[in-house]
Scaffold this active site. Structure first.
Site, PDB file in Angstrom:
ATOM      1  CB  CYS A 167     -96.312  65.054   1.110  1.00 38.45           C
ATOM      2  SG  CYS A 167     -96.667  64.927   2.877  1.00 38.45           S
TER       3      CYS A 167
ATOM      4  CE1 TYR B 150     -91.639  70.107  31.680  1.00 39.53           C
ATOM      5  CE2 TYR B 150     -93.755  70.405  32.775  1.00 39.53           C
ATOM      6  CZ  TYR B 150     -92.491  69.863  32.749  1.00 39.53           C
ATOM      7  OH  TYR B 150     -92.084  69.078  33.788  1.00 39.53           O
TER       8      TYR B 150
ATOM      9  CB  CYS C 125     -99.992  59.187   6.657  1.00 39.79           C
ATOM     10  SG  CYS C 125     -99.636  60.923   6.541  1.00 39.79           S
TER      11      CYS C 125
ATOM     12  CB  CYS D  97    -100.538  58.894   0.484  1.00 46.99           C
ATOM     13  SG  CYS D  97     -98.862  59.370   0.117  1.00 46.99           S
TER      14      CYS D  97
ATOM     15  CB  CYS E  27     -94.039  57.444   3.321  1.00 47.41           C
ATOM     16  SG  CYS E  27     -93.885  58.991   4.199  1.00 47.41           S
TER      17      CYS E  27
ATOM     18  CG  ASP F  32     -98.410  71.079  26.437  1.00 44.31           C
ATOM     19  OD1 ASP F  32     -98.319  69.856  26.291  1.00 44.31           O
ATOM     20  OD2 ASP F  32     -98.592  71.874  25.489  1.00 44.31           O
TER      21      ASP F  32
ATOM     22  CD  GLU G 129     -89.590  75.472  26.600  1.00 45.56           C
ATOM     23  OE1 GLU G 129     -90.692  74.917  26.773  1.00 45.56           O
ATOM     24  OE2 GLU G 129     -88.619  74.896  26.069  1.00 45.56           O
TER      25      GLU G 129
ATOM     26  CB  CYS H  86     -98.111  64.733  23.217  1.00 51.20           C
ATOM     27  SG  CYS H  86     -96.481  64.825  23.951  1.00 51.20           S
TER      28      CYS H  86
END
Ligand code: SAM
Length: 475
Positions: free
Chosen positions: A183, A335, A91, A82, A88, A405, A356, A432
């Site tokens: 992008c 969640y 990434c 990129c 930026c 989650d 949730e 995550c």
């Protein structure tokens, strides 16, 4: 009052460390070196680089530094694809081959589970890489600003610059925007739309927003794509200017007939969030639909949907495999967001109960059950620790399986206690953030054994990693 000593200490320049070999990548994707037994964290470098480092922060346990001169580049380095790489904020790992990115993500999971979890672990299965490493996102938001970031080439042009730009915020600078030409994160239609809107705005002298002085017409734009080919564009303006707005939207709908949902918002608030704003349809539908194994998921302008749809499918399949459903189980999906996992597994369970925080997400979850004629789901909105209590569990029946989650912070202590009270045979923990996941696993260790671990990459070229863990009730 500062003493002379304090002043001397405060003004002492930080040292330069010479010819330092970068050796590893640690938690949160930070590259590191060791210098005199101390860890030094360094951005924008990779293991194998040999650099001179300017220390910028010195703590008793570690230092932070930036590379000011490269003596050697790592043999593993590859050119970033990129043109905006390095400026930026997205990434950041483009200079690392994808196989190496996966290696460090796997290591992040293993290190966290061992170091923080301190629990008995099975062999950790190799990470599931993303089939697409470019153009994998289904949603991007671009910001219009009349204070675009000037690249060093632009600064040296020596002529007056057009300071209007549309793209991404520069990390750490809330009012500066990097003008994005191309992008690599979303289908190219996203680039075509953004670049056309910029060109149109220049030609018709539309003003770009200034976040500090709260002036300007064009504010943000959101592009959402789906695997079904549907396309949503949301244009956000700071104030109404009907003829100008209509002319722009008409131009876009004629130039891009593939837009199936062309929406707009007039956001006169100080901040950019649109969750509390009314959305108007200019043309087409008020939503788009994503599909997974023949199930349809409605995506409105404010709905949450996993941003890498193809990897979300891989993630959900792992979660479903780990859950080992036979059709007789009561499953709690904690969640649940917009109920995607709950609806995805509903056909293999007796009953699924989703919980949730966000009421609008629960409305979407119910709508998605209706849309797919799923009748064995129930959804509740509220804070997990307030809803998932003994009374609720007894009233709805103890679950056979819990899928959880949580957000990056992991689960509240009370939620972990409620899960221990519910005592399901299996818990599938999707996370995550392997650090908070490891903490929660160690809290569950009194009653549960970790029997499977499967990391999944949803976000190539970033340090983020998802991890799915199966816990089984100890005999
Ligand atoms: C990682 S997302 C889950 C996404 C969902 N499983 C999916 O695949 O689409 C975490 C969700 O937890 C919700 N959440 C965060 N804190 C919460 C809380 N204290 N109680 C209930 N839900 C919460 C967020 O709104 C978000 O939808």
């Amino acid at each position: 009052m500062l003493t002379t000593n304090d002043m001397a200490r405060n003004t002492k320049p930080h040292p330069i460390l010479e010819k330092v070999l970068i050796t590893d990548i640690a938690a949160e994707g930070k590259a590191l070196a060791r210098y005199n037994e101390k860890v030094v964290f360094v951005p924008h470098v990779i293991p194998g680089d040999v650099v001179d480092l300017q220390v910028v922060k010195k703590k008793s346990a570690y230092m932070e530094a930036r590379a000011i001169h490269f003596h050697e580049y790592s043999v593993n380095r590859i050119p970033a694809v990129c043109e905006h790489f390095g400026i930026c904020g997205g990434c950041k790992w483009q200079m690392l081959p994808y196989a190496d990115q996966l290696h460090y993500k796997q290591k992040q999971v293993t290190d966290n589970l061992i170091r923080i979890g301190k629990i008995e672990l099975p062999e950790i299965t190799p990470i599931l890489g993303s089939v697409k490493t470019e153009f994998y996102r289904n949603k991007l938001e671009f910001t219009f600003s009349n204070k675009k970031w000037l690249t060093s080439e632009e600064m040296h042009l020596g002529q007056e610059q057009n300071m209007n730009g549309v793209g991404f915020h520069i990390p750490g600078m809330f009012d500066k925007v990097l003008d994005i030409k191309k992008c690599w994160l979303q289908d190219d239609i996203s680039n075509q739309l953004r670049n056309e809107i910029r060109a149109y705005a220049f030609e018709h002298q539309l003003s770009f927003f200034n976040l500090r002085s709260q002036e300007g017409f064009l504010r943000t734009m959101v592009v959402r794509t789906t695997s079904t080919g549907e396309l949503m564009l949301i244009m956000v303006f700071f104030h109404e200017d009907e003829p100008v707005r209509i002319a722009l939207l008409k131009h876009l709908s004629e130039k891009f007939p593939q837009i199936t949902s062309l929406l707009y918002i007039i956001n006169a608030k100080a901040n950019d969030t649109i969750t509390d704003q009314e959305v108007f349809v200019y043309k087409g539908s008020d939503c788009i639909y994503e599909e997974m194994e023949g199930l349809k998921f409605k995506i409105g302008p404010k709905s949450f949907y996993q941003t890498n749809s193809e990897q979300a499918y891989q993630l959900y399949k792992v979660a479903r495999d780990f859950a080992q459903l036979t059709g007789n189980e009561v499953v709690y999906d904690l969640y649940t967001g917009t109920g995607t996992i709950a609806n995805f597994i509903a056909h293999q369970a007796k009953q699924v109960i989703g919980i949730e925080y966000v009421p609008e997400a629960i409305d979407d979850a119910k709508e998605n059950s209706r849309l797919n004629k799923i009748e064995n789901t129930l959804f509740y909105a509220g804070d997990m620790k307030d809803i998932l209590q003994e009374e609720f569990i007894l009233q709805h029946g103890k679950p056979d399986v819990i899928i959880t989650d949580p957000p990056r912070a992991g689960m509240h202590d009370d939620v972990v206690k409620a899960i221990l009270f519910a005592a399901p045979k299996r818990i599938v923990y999707v996370s995550c953030n392997p650090a908070t996941q490891a903490r929660d696993l160690s809290l569950l260790d009194t009653a549960y054994r970790v029997t499977k671990v499967q990391p999944v990459d949803m976000f190539p070229h970033t340090h983020h990693v998802e991890n799915v863990v199966l816990l089984e009730l100890k005999a």
